[in-house]
Design a protein around this motif. Structure first.
Motif, short mmCIF file in Angstrom:
data_model
loop_
_atom_site.label_atom_id
_atom_site.label_comp_id
_atom_site.label_asym_id
_atom_site.label_seq_id
_atom_site.Cartn_x
_atom_site.Cartn_y
_atom_site.Cartn_z
N ALA A 48 0.84 -1.25 -0.10
CA ALA A 48 0.10 -0.14 -0.16
C ALA A 48 0.91 1.32 0.09
O ALA A 48 0.59 2.45 -0.91
CB ALA A 48 -0.96 -0.11 1.42
N GLU A 49 1.79 1.35 0.86
CA GLU A 49 2.71 2.33 1.02
C GLU A 49 4.24 2.16 1.23
O GLU A 49 4.58 1.08 1.68
CB GLU A 49 2.29 3.35 2.19
N VAL A 50 5.04 3.15 0.82
CA VAL A 50 6.46 2.92 1.34
C VAL A 50 7.11 4.02 2.03
O VAL A 50 6.82 5.17 1.58
CB VAL A 50 7.42 2.64 -0.02
N SER A 67 7.61 8.19 11.86
CA SER A 67 6.42 8.92 12.30
C SER A 67 5.17 8.97 11.57
O SER A 67 4.07 8.76 11.96
CB SER A 67 6.69 10.42 12.75
N ALA A 68 5.50 9.20 10.28
CA ALA A 68 4.60 9.20 9.20
C ALA A 68 3.98 7.68 8.84
O ALA A 68 2.79 7.55 8.65
CB ALA A 68 5.22 9.56 7.61
N MET A 69 4.69 6.47 8.91
CA MET A 69 4.14 5.34 9.03
C MET A 69 3.22 5.04 9.99
O MET A 69 2.36 4.38 9.85
CB MET A 69 5.41 4.38 8.95
N VAL A 83 0.60 -5.18 7.52
CA VAL A 83 2.07 -5.72 8.10
C VAL A 83 3.05 -4.77 7.52
O VAL A 83 2.96 -3.94 6.41
CB VAL A 83 2.44 -7.17 7.53
N VAL A 84 4.02 -4.60 8.68
CA VAL A 84 5.34 -3.74 8.20
C VAL A 84 6.69 -4.63 7.50
O VAL A 84 6.97 -5.33 8.40
CB VAL A 84 5.70 -2.97 9.34
N ARG A 104 6.70 -1.84 19.88
CA ARG A 104 5.56 -1.86 20.72
C ARG A 104 4.72 -0.80 20.05
O ARG A 104 3.47 -0.89 19.79
CB ARG A 104 5.83 -1.36 22.00
N SER A 105 5.20 0.35 19.20
CA SER A 105 4.47 1.24 18.63
C SER A 105 3.57 0.55 17.64
O SER A 105 2.46 1.00 17.26
CB SER A 105 5.33 2.40 18.17
N ILE A 106 4.52 -0.28 16.89
CA ILE A 106 3.94 -0.78 15.77
C ILE A 106 2.70 -1.71 16.05
O ILE A 106 1.70 -1.94 15.33
CB ILE A 106 4.70 -1.55 14.85
#
Length: 544
Positions: A48-50, A67-69, A83-84, A104-106
């Motif tokens: 979806a995004e990079v 931060s943007a992700m 998923v990252v 943890r943030s993800i």
């Protein structure tokens, strides 16, 4: 997991490189993205995004790309599974604490972390492997920092400046067998050298005056507002690099000769530091040299206070410039003097200082004789410098022996301070020895500009701009001029060169015979008696 679930899963890719060099060469980001896309295709994910971070350390948590992700995931995970994807565990972080915090943030954002290099899991074995790999990544980062610092420290110890920040007046140039070395960047190097030499010789009395002069130099860079800042002027006056030296005290590298050519001598640099300590910092006023050139150089004859200048608007709206005394209680308080009247009187005073051609010729001859004598004494001066250097080294060795035996912190600090001063003295002497074999220029190159100024300071005043006029004021006057509103300027106290010329002029007048008089007796030698030899005047008795 069914194929229906896989088609609904979306992926975002995160890539990072830690240096601008990797970014410039095109390595890292593209290859990481390609590998992650291939992994997403194998798993059936839709990318979806990079998100990327360029030239950002992996030891940081707060990064623009991260931060943007996270902002994207907090919104997108509400409607679909995400998923990252990262190429390697070191891409997400190179610090164990940063890794755990980002992990943890993800998870809190509703996504999972995956990679083609490692399988992330929640069981104890998977967590152990993940933490070990994150710790290894942190160790690699710290080791790289240590190796980079050690290499840079070694470069500084060898006299090189290895830091990437641009130094005004220098540019980096690669040399065979030396790597990158600082070399002069003209014309900015000459501008900076003139500023430093100007402070050392007294042409500029403060940092503010240097700042104002740099503002007039087209070659000197200005900020986005088109002005030279106090900080920029301070950096120019305080960088020991401009004296051909390098140091890095926080790395334990003491002051030493550098591989770069100095814009000024180390001795000149030390004079600049002494003058800056003596003179309090005072910013220059914008109108100091533009509207009232004599402000600060003229004092009220009644009270001795410096006179100031101001503009006055007449009835017709026309502005008039005046000098005046603002000392309360002075008899001349607020009594204006037209600017043109005072500045014309000063110009007349300069014209009266102009010596005759014969006097300038005499001064040139005297200076040339002194120059020849000093040149002949160069060998003796060199021997004296070598002796001084040996004495300094002997004293340093003795102090080092005492320092080793000392245990009182105050005594140790005193010894260290004395050793630092001795090392500085040794550098000055070594610099003088190195330059004593190299003539700085011919007599004409060094003295002609000064003689031209002494011959006609009025010409420079008349044709020069504000900076040149300020220079004339500093070089001609030894103290403030006293100005009386009704009488004009009092007798000026001029600088030493003009006093010397005045002394030569008075001696010439005494030695010359006045027209209309017969030659004096001292010009006519006495006639010796028969059989008597004439004795030199120096042997005549002074008795009665």
């Amino acid at each position: 997991m069914t194929s229906e679930t896989l088609t609904k899963t979306k992926a975002v890719i995160y890539t990072r490189v830690s240096s601008a060099q990797q970014l410039a060469k095109g390595h890292g980001l593209a290859s990481q993205e390609t590998r992650c896309r291939e992994f997403a295709r194998m798993k059936g994910y839709d990318v979806a995004e990079v998100f990327s971070d360029s030239a950002v350390s992996g030891g940081l948590v707060d990064r623009p790309g991260i931060s943007a992700m996270l902002d994207y995931l907090r919104k997108a995970c509400r409607s679909s599974v995400h998923v990252v994807l990262i190429d390697d565990i070191s891409r997400i972080a190179r610090d164990i604490e940063a890794h755990l915090q980002l992990r943890r943030s993800i998870a809190e954002a509703g996504a999972k972390l995956e990679s083609p290099s490692i399988e992330f899991g929640e069981d104890s074995d998977s967590v152990l492997v993940e933490n070990l790999l994150a710790s290894v990544s942190q160790h690699q980062r710290q080791k790289n920092q240590e190796q980079t610092k050690n290499r840079m420290r070694a470069r500084v110890m060898n006299g090189y400046w290895p830091f990437g920040s641009k130094i005004l007046g220098y540019r980096m140039q690669r040399r065979a067998g030396q790597g990158k070395v600082l070399v002069r960047d003209e014309p900015l190097a000459s501008v900076i050298a003139e500023a430093l030499e100007g402070v050392a010789c007294g042409r500029f009395q403060s940092q503010g005056e240097v700042k104002h002069w740099l503002q007039t130099q087209e070659a000197f860079p200005k900020n986005r507002h088109g002005v030279v800042t106090d900080e920029a002027a301070h950096r120019i006056l305080s960088r020991v690099l401009y004296a051909g030296m390098v140091e890095k005290p926080e790395w334990g590298v003491s002051l030493r000769p550098g591989q770069q050519e100095g814009l000024v001598s180390y001795e000149t640099f030390l004079k600049v530091q002494e003058r800056l300590k003596e003179n309090a910092y005072a910013p220059t006023r914008a109108d100091l040299s533009q509207d009232f050139i004599l402000r600060g150089s003229v004092a009220c004859a009644c009270c001795g206070s410096p006179m100031t200048g101001s503009w006055s608007t007449g009835r017709g709206g026309k502005k008039h410039a005046y000098y005046m005394c603002f000392k309360k209680g002075c008899s001349a308080y607020r009594k204006s003097i037209k600017r043109d009247v005072m500045e014309t009187a000063f110009a007349d005073l300069l014209q009266k200082l102009e010596p005759s051609r014969q006097l300038i010729t005499l001064a040139r001859t005297m200076f040339r004789d002194i120059w020849m004598q000093l040149t002949a004494q160069e060998g003796e001066k060199r021997a004296l410098l070598q002796k001084q250097l040996r004495e300094k080294e002997k004293t340093s060795t003795a102090l080092l022996d005492r320092l080793v035996e000392a245990d009182d912190p105050k005594i140790i600090a005193a010894y260290e301070k004395r050793l630092a001063n001795l090392e500085s003295d040794k550098l000055v002497i070594a610099e003088k020895l190195a330059s004593s074999t190299k003539p700085r220029g011919t007599f004409d190159e060094l003295f002609e500009p000064a003689l031209q100024f002494l011959a006609n300071p009025y010409k420079i005043w008349k044709n020069g701009g504000p900076a040149e006029r300020q220079t004339v004021l500093k070089l001609v006057l030894a103290d403030r001029l006293q100005y009386c509103r009704n009488e004009g300027f009092r007798t000026a106290r001029t600088s030493l060169p003009f006093r010397v010329l005045a002394g030569l002029s008075s001696q010439s007048e005494v030695m010359a015979d006045r027209k209309g008089f017969e030659p004096s007796r001292r010009d006519k030698p006495p006639t010796p008696l028969a059989g008597e030899r004439l004795r030199p005047l120096g042997h005549l008795s002074t008795g009665g």
